[in-house]
Scaffold this active site. Structure first.
Site, PDB file in Angstrom:
ATOM      1  N   ASP A 160       4.321   7.176  -3.320  1.00  0.00           N
ATOM      2  CA  ASP A 160       4.982   5.875  -3.485  1.00  0.00           C
ATOM      3  C   ASP A 160       6.438   6.097  -3.891  1.00  0.00           C
ATOM      4  OD1 ASP A 160       5.743   3.283  -4.039  1.00  0.00           O
ATOM      5  OD2 ASP A 160       4.028   2.835  -5.319  1.00  0.00           O
TER       6      ASP A 160
ATOM      7  N   GLY B 110       0.950   5.784  -0.062  1.00  0.00           N
ATOM      8  CA  GLY B 110       2.196   5.197  -0.508  1.00  0.00           C
ATOM      9  C   GLY B 110       1.959   3.982  -1.383  1.00  0.00           C
ATOM     10  N   HIS B 111       2.885   3.021  -1.280  1.00  0.00           N
ATOM     11  CA  HIS B 111       2.873   1.855  -2.168  1.00  0.00           C
ATOM     12  C   HIS B 111       1.648   0.979  -1.936  1.00  0.00           C
ATOM     13  CE1 HIS B 111       4.756  -0.872  -4.955  1.00  0.00           C
ATOM     14  NE2 HIS B 111       4.766  -1.875  -4.089  1.00  0.00           N
ATOM     15  N   PHE B 112       1.235   0.821  -0.690  1.00  0.00           N
ATOM     16  CA  PHE B 112       0.073   0.002  -0.363  1.00  0.00           C
ATOM     17  C   PHE B 112      -1.109   0.909  -0.039  1.00  0.00           C
ATOM     18  CE2 PHE B 112       3.334  -3.268   0.133  1.00  0.00           C
ATOM     19  CZ  PHE B 112       2.712  -4.366  -0.437  1.00  0.00           C
TER      20      PHE B 112
END
Length: 291
Positions: A238, A264-266
């Site tokens: 992320d 990552g972020h999601f």
């Protein structure tokens, strides 16, 4: 799988949309989404948690299917977003619950946890930040510059955060196999971000973001004194809230369970099965049988 119901409630004159699934008598898990999405990010997680839990996933005011009043009609602060969520919980008769926080959902969830009206039984954080170590540059540089000095010199950098290319990047950044991330996600979010007036909503929340950081000392003291059970399921790649933000929880919660995923972020988009497994194991251990 158990069905997911799509409902609305009126809270202080605003429409609050929420998704609900699972047995009414089961322990409640409240899912709080991040920027720039909505409860849509939990569409696949909700049914797999609903086998054992009563799952509620809200859309914050200004996001998803909830009301999006203009900035002259609603004061867009994280305090007020949390108040709307609390109002929904009150209307549903829910005062004891676990929280799953992501991105913007974290400062909303932290406010609920600090509110004596509620008992937070456990915390699951997926890039839900509570420490300065979590902020990754250069993503935050433009936002901090705008928040500290809003004006024509800093606003263009802030506006880039809700541009189409950035919305797509937030979903794809850190994903080792981008073909696992459906483009429906960023297209869905962008349509809502592009609604007339929503740019001013986002800018107002950017300006208010420092209030979350100001609350970190009190929040960290809450962690130390409560020793609330916490599970971090965090994308190791992320580039918005980095893995040091996940590791930092162990400073105040030495029993925290921290799992860094190759995502990552999601992370839910690529690692749903792993996250679901961690959540079921975690909640199964930490929630009392009478919860």
């Amino acid at each position: 799988m158990l069905p997911t119901y799509h409902r609305t409630a009126t809270i202080a004159g605003q429409r609050v949309f929420y998704r609900e699934a699972g047995p009414a008598e089961a322990p409640v898990v409240l899912l709080l989404h991040g920027f720039p999405t909505s409860s849509h990010m939990f569409r696949n997680l909700i049914p797999v948690l609903a086998d054992r839990y009563h799952v509620i996933a809200t859309d914050h005011i200004g996001y998803g299917q909830s009301s999006m009043p203009g900035i002259n009609d609603f004061d867009y602060t994280f305090d007020h977003l949390a108040e709307a969520t609390g109002g929904l919980l009150d209307q549903l008769g829910i005062s004891r619950f676990s929280i799953y926080v992501h991105d913007y959902g974290a400062p909303i969830g932290w406010r609920l946890a600090l509110n004596p009206s509620y008992e937070v039984t456990a915390i699951i954080t997926q890039s839900g930040n509570a420490y300065m170590e979590g902020f990754v540059q250069p993503f935050w540089a433009d936002l901090f510059a705008y928040a500290s000095d809003p004006g024509p010199d800093t606003e263009p950098g802030a506006r880039r955060k809700f541009a189409p290319e950035t919305t797509r990047w937030q979903y794809e950044n850190g994903a080792t196999d981008k073909s696992l991330v459906s483009p429906d996600n960023w297209l869905h979010d962008q349509v809502l971000l592009d609604r007339p007036g929503n740019d001013e909503v986002q800018l107002a929340l950017f300006r208010n973001y420092p209030s979350n950081i100001e609350g970190y000392p009190r929040l960290q003291e809450y962690f130390r004194t409560s020793q609330v059970p916490l599970l971090a399921v965090w994308g190791e790649n992320d580039e918005i809230f980095g893995p040091d933000g996940a590791r930092a929880f162990a400073r105040d919660l030495p029993d925290a369970e921290i799992h860094l995923l190759p995502a990552g972020h999601f992370a839910l988009e690529t690692h749903l099965d792993a996250i679901n497994g961690y959540i079921h194991g975690f909640l199964g251990r930490v929630l009392a049988p009478s919860a």
